[in-house]
Motif scaffolding. Structure first.
Motif, PDB file in Angstrom:
ATOM      1  N   MET A 100       0.831  -1.198   0.000  1.00 41.57           N
ATOM      2  CA  MET A 100       0.000   0.000   0.000  1.00 41.57           C
ATOM      3  C   MET A 100       0.867   1.250   0.000  1.00 41.57           C
ATOM      4  O   MET A 100       0.569   2.239  -0.686  1.00 41.57           O
ATOM      5  N   ASP A 101       1.964   1.250   0.774  1.00 37.62           N
ATOM      6  CA  ASP A 101       2.881   2.384   0.772  1.00 37.62           C
ATOM      7  C   ASP A 101       3.487   2.602  -0.607  1.00 37.62           C
ATOM      8  O   ASP A 101       3.716   3.732  -1.034  1.00 37.62           O
ATOM      9  N   GLY A 107      -0.265   1.680  -3.683  1.00 38.00           N
ATOM     10  CA  GLY A 107      -1.556   2.299  -3.450  1.00 38.00           C
ATOM     11  C   GLY A 107      -2.730   1.357  -3.667  1.00 38.00           C
ATOM     12  O   GLY A 107      -2.583   0.240  -4.167  1.00 38.00           O
ATOM     13  N   PHE A 118      -4.966   3.436   4.117  1.00 40.94           N
ATOM     14  CA  PHE A 118      -4.844   4.669   3.336  1.00 40.94           C
ATOM     15  C   PHE A 118      -5.909   5.721   3.643  1.00 40.94           C
ATOM     16  O   PHE A 118      -5.666   6.910   3.476  1.00 40.94           O
ATOM     17  N   ARG A 169      -5.896   6.984  -5.247  1.00 39.45           N
ATOM     18  CA  ARG A 169      -6.281   7.488  -3.926  1.00 39.45           C
ATOM     19  C   ARG A 169      -5.329   7.041  -2.830  1.00 39.45           C
ATOM     20  O   ARG A 169      -5.737   6.756  -1.720  1.00 39.45           O
ATOM     21  N   ARG A 170      -4.030   6.970  -3.118  1.00 35.16           N
ATOM     22  CA  ARG A 170      -3.072   6.555  -2.095  1.00 35.16           C
ATOM     23  C   ARG A 170      -3.025   7.583  -0.972  1.00 35.16           C
ATOM     24  O   ARG A 170      -3.250   7.288   0.174  1.00 35.16           O
ATOM     25  N   ARG A 171      -2.685   8.810  -1.307  1.00 39.46           N
ATOM     26  CA  ARG A 171      -2.708   9.915  -0.346  1.00 39.46           C
ATOM     27  C   ARG A 171      -2.874  11.206  -1.138  1.00 39.46           C
ATOM     28  O   ARG A 171      -2.421  11.306  -2.277  1.00 39.46           O
ATOM     29  N   ASP A 208      -0.017  13.023  -3.182  1.00 37.04           N
ATOM     30  CA  ASP A 208       0.503  12.396  -4.406  1.00 37.04           C
ATOM     31  C   ASP A 208      -0.096  12.998  -5.664  1.00 37.04           C
ATOM     32  O   ASP A 208       0.477  12.875  -6.751  1.00 37.04           O
TER      33      ASP A 208
END
Length: 436
Positions: A73-74, A77, A128, A192-194, A197
């Protein structure tokens, strides 16, 4: 046309909406095991511990996935990670109808469905979603997770009827279709990771500078918050291990009742339709519980919300102890509402608690490793309840064990003390608020 300065606000809630739908189907795909459990037992005549062991195997496999899930996930994503889980889960459901031996069940509904679903359930989304909100973190996560309740309200009565008319194998195929037609396309489209971004900021703030200030303003322990937390550094702190214990106990409590509830209600005299309705009603009441406890946690603190969740599960298990002697609809509703309205509210603060303590670039990796404890508890709970029943012919000792685990979980989260690292929005001092 949407003002780009407000784009984070809209985009963040779109992320929540996609999570809402994914959770509504993904989590209930795994939870449907409780409906599949009785007809599988009736068909094959296996011991309850062996059959319920498929649920436990799923969580043990998920436990092996979780550290890599956090790292993935890091790095990649949710647009990559969640569809991977959809594919694994769909494969398990497609193969489950071929079951003829216990190990077949353990591989399909256990390792593939139980293990693969972890990518798109509470843990996967908690890796996330907290990045997208700071001041509204508990509320946003609570709304996203309330999709589980809507999904259970719609899916479980339908699946119950489908099982009664066409068998448990048809129910497995129906879930495959839902995953591939609804969940997979939604999660392949949205980055939609963060927010940082894609040049956005959390909470609908106008700029990353505003977001950064909001993050600093709620810091209570600046020395702790200034650390660039890696997994190695986090694992050398007592707080990490108290969270580990708290998550283990809470998930053991959660999934013990979830796996055995339907069969228990049938055993004490409730009909199949009422038992399926009760499982769906837990999900329905959880809609209110997750949103309300998420909102409340933003106002009074994560520990208080976790405490209310623990109390809810304790009431649920106390009611289960009373039901054999008093199998009334009133007590059934107390059991259901305390479980859904309060107990399931734990989900809305699960990721937020870890984020308050270990917020940073490696949060997903740290939280993913912490959920080894959660998954171990989720696997332990159903297995130990089945083993206790097989040995004693009763669930009473299992329900008492669960009440004790509620107390352990609540105490562990208070000792970890997220409030001592970052204050929630409702607890930010006037001076800090003015600075923002």
């Amino acid at each position: 046309m949407i003002d780009r300065r407000r784009l984070p606000f809209f985009y963040g809630w779109i992320v929540v909406a996609v999570a809402f739908v994914t959770m509504g189907i993904g989590v209930n795909t795994r939870t449907a095991f409780s409906l599949l459990f009785p007809p599988i037992l009736a068909e094959f005549g296996w011991d309850r511990a062996i059959t319920a062991g498929a649920f436990s195997v799923g969580f043990l496999v998920a436990t092996a996935y979780v550290p890599f899930l956090g790292m993935a996930m890091d790095r990649y994503g949710p647009r990559v990670v969640i569809p991977t889980g959809v594919a694994i889960t769909s494969l398990g459901l497609a193969l489950a109808p071929l079951t003829s031996r216990p190990w077949h069940l353990h591989v399909t509904l256990g390792a593939l469905v139980g293990g693969g679903s972890i990518f798109m359930t509470y843990i996967g989304h908690s890796l996330f979603l907290p990045h997208w909100f700071v001041r509204r973190r508990g509320l946003a996560v609570g709304i996203a997770f309330s999709g589980v309740g809507i999904g259970s309200m719609l899916l479980f009565p339908w699946l119950g009827r489908l099982i009664a008319t066409s068998g448990w194998r048809a129910a497995c195929w129906a879930l495959v279709v839902l995953l591939l037609v609804v969940v997979l396309p939604l999660n392949l489209t949205l980055p939609r990771r963060r927010p940082e971004d894609i040049g956005l900021a959390p909470d609908g703030d106008a700029s990353s500078e505003t977001s950064g200030r909001a993050r600093v303003d709620n810091v209570v322990d600046r020395a702790w918050a200034s650390v660039d937390w890696t997994l190695g550094r986090a694992a050398r702190t007592a707080r990490f291990w108290w969270l580990f214990v708290g998550f283990f106990a809470a998930l053991a409590v959660w999934y013990m009742v979830q796996a055995h509830q339907t069969k228990y209600l049938l055993d004490i005299g409730f009909d199949r339709e009422r038992a399926a309705y009760a499982l769906g009603l837990v999900g329905l009441t959880s809609i209110v519980g997750q949103i309300a406890l998420g909102w409340l946690s933003d106002r009074v603190g994560r520990e208080w919300a976790w405490t209310l969740g623990g109390v809810g599960f304790a009431i649920c298990y106390a009611t289960l102890l009373l039901l054999p002697a008093h199998p009334s609809l009133g007590l059934l509703y107390v059991m259901v509402t305390s479980q859904g309205l309060l107990g399931y509210g734990l989900a809305s603060v699960f990721g937020a608690i870890a984020a308050e303590i270990f917020q940073g670039r490696h949060y997903a990796t740290i939280f993913g490793t912490l959920t080894l404890g959660a998954n171990a508890g989720a696997g332990f709970g159903p297995w130990v309840a089945g083993a206790i029943y097989d040995r004693t012919g009763s669930y009473a000792a299992a329900w008492l064990l669960a009440i004790g685990a509620c107390a352990v979980s609540v105490a562990a989260i208070w000792i970890a003390g997220p409030r001592r690292v970052r204050a929630v929005a409702g607890r930010i001092t006037p001076t800090a608020a003015a600075a923002r």
